[in-house]
Motif scaffolding. Structure first.
Motif, PDB file in Angstrom:
ATOM      1  N   GLU A  57       0.830  -1.202   0.000  1.00  0.00           N
ATOM      2  CA  GLU A  57       0.000   0.000   0.000  1.00  0.00           C
ATOM      3  C   GLU A  57       0.866   1.256   0.000  1.00  0.00           C
ATOM      4  OE1 GLU A  57      -3.579   2.116  -0.197  1.00  0.00           O
ATOM      5  OE2 GLU A  57      -3.105  -0.008  -0.516  1.00  0.00           O
ATOM      6  N   LEU A  58       1.969   1.223   0.729  1.00  0.00           N
ATOM      7  CA  LEU A  58       2.883   2.367   0.737  1.00  0.00           C
ATOM      8  C   LEU A  58       3.528   2.554  -0.629  1.00  0.00           C
ATOM      9  CD1 LEU A  58       4.683   1.837   4.166  1.00  0.00           C
ATOM     10  CD2 LEU A  58       2.800   3.404   3.655  1.00  0.00           C
ATOM     11  N   VAL A  59       3.818   1.439  -1.308  1.00  0.00           N
ATOM     12  CA  VAL A  59       4.371   1.516  -2.660  1.00  0.00           C
ATOM     13  C   VAL A  59       3.351   2.159  -3.595  1.00  0.00           C
ATOM     14  CG1 VAL A  59       5.162   0.182  -4.652  1.00  0.00           C
ATOM     15  CG2 VAL A  59       5.927  -0.452  -2.350  1.00  0.00           C
ATOM     16  N   THR A  60       2.094   1.729  -3.498  1.00  0.00           N
ATOM     17  CA  THR A  60       1.035   2.287  -4.339  1.00  0.00           C
ATOM     18  C   THR A  60       0.846   3.776  -4.086  1.00  0.00           C
ATOM     19  OG1 THR A  60      -0.133   0.162  -4.405  1.00  0.00           O
ATOM     20  CG2 THR A  60      -1.416   2.130  -4.931  1.00  0.00           C
ATOM     21  N   GLU A  61       1.005   4.198  -2.838  1.00  0.00           N
ATOM     22  CA  GLU A  61       0.850   5.614  -2.497  1.00  0.00           C
ATOM     23  C   GLU A  61       2.042   6.458  -2.947  1.00  0.00           C
ATOM     24  OE1 GLU A  61       0.152   5.962   1.670  1.00  0.00           O
ATOM     25  OE2 GLU A  61      -1.685   4.757   1.625  1.00  0.00           O
TER      26      GLU A  61
END
Length: 250
Positions: A57-61
């Motif tokens: 999720e942090l990568v996507t953000e």
């Protein structure tokens, strides 16, 4: 160990994402590395599958990126990019202590059609030079741009191979381009554009359509369509000093 609340209606991985996001915002700088996955899994008392879902999720953000064989690195904070008369990408990054990378992806001679012909104020089918460039720093991508050029700007750009296009036009052809109009919208990127920008296809880009005129002749010589990663760029719009009688349609 952080207190994770089970059966709260909020997934465990989402709670871990929130905790890691707080770590990044409060104590980590760009280019810092997150602890290794086994260490983070032990810290939160979860398996590595749950931990990976949280980091995904942090990568996507756009807050972190995975580097093969190294780990997970915190990405640079969003760049404030000014849109004004003399917007300059490389100079903007240099002013913030960063080094810009502008890569030429494609160069082609095409016939102007539709909006391109109208924005450049040339006849349908008139020859124009199209460049496709990718802007960023190191291995981070910020913006993908289609440049449509005519006149002296097109002649100078035929020898462009990368780097600051503004500087090249000035040095190779004595052409200084000034922004005379911009239109900012959002859209989902095309698959090939998302791939070039290294971003998810379901995240919108900031799209800026710009008309640039030659300072020396006052003739429009560039129409540019830029797609900015909204998670890495903030657009700052200068006060208008020029009003068009023919505003850009979306």
């Amino acid at each position: 160990m952080p207190q994770l609340v089970r059966h709260s209606g909020i997934a465990i991985w989402a709670q871990i994402t929130t905790a890691l996001r707080g770590d990044i915002e409060q104590g980590l700088d760009e280019s810092d590395w997150l602890p290794a996955e086994p260490e983070l899994a032990a810290r939160f008392g979860v398996n590595r599958h749950t931990l990976r879902r949280a980091v995904d999720e942090l990568v996507t953000e756009g807050l972190v990126e995975r580097v093969h064989g190294r780990g997970t690195r915190v990405l640079a904070r969003g760049l404030v990019y000014g849109i004004g008369r003399d917007t300059r990408f490389t100079e903007r990054l240099a002013a913030s202590g960063r080094t810009a990378r502008v890569t030429l992806l494609e160069r082609a001679e095409i016939g102007a059609e539709g909006g391109v012909a109208r924005r450049l104020r040339v006849a349908e089918g008139a020859p124009v030079l199209r460049l496709r460039t990718l802007r960023g720093e190191d291995n981070l991508s910020y913006a993908l741009t289609l440049h449509f050029l005519t006149g002296a700007a097109a002649e100078a750009a035929r020898t462009y191979e990368g780097g600051s296009l503004t500087r090249h036009l000035r040095e190779a052809g004595g052409v200084t381009l000034d922004r005379v109009e911009s239109l900012i919208t959002t859209r989902l990127p095309l698959p090939e554009d998302a791939l070039a920008l290294r971003m998810p296809r379901n995240r919108p880009v900031l799209r800026v359509k710009g008309v640039n005129a030659c300072r020396e002749s006052s003739l429009v010589q560039e129409y540019a369509i830029s797609q900015f990663r909204g998670d890495r760029i903030q657009l700052s719009v200068a006060e208008a000093s020029w009003t068009s009688e023919d505003p850009l349609p979306d």
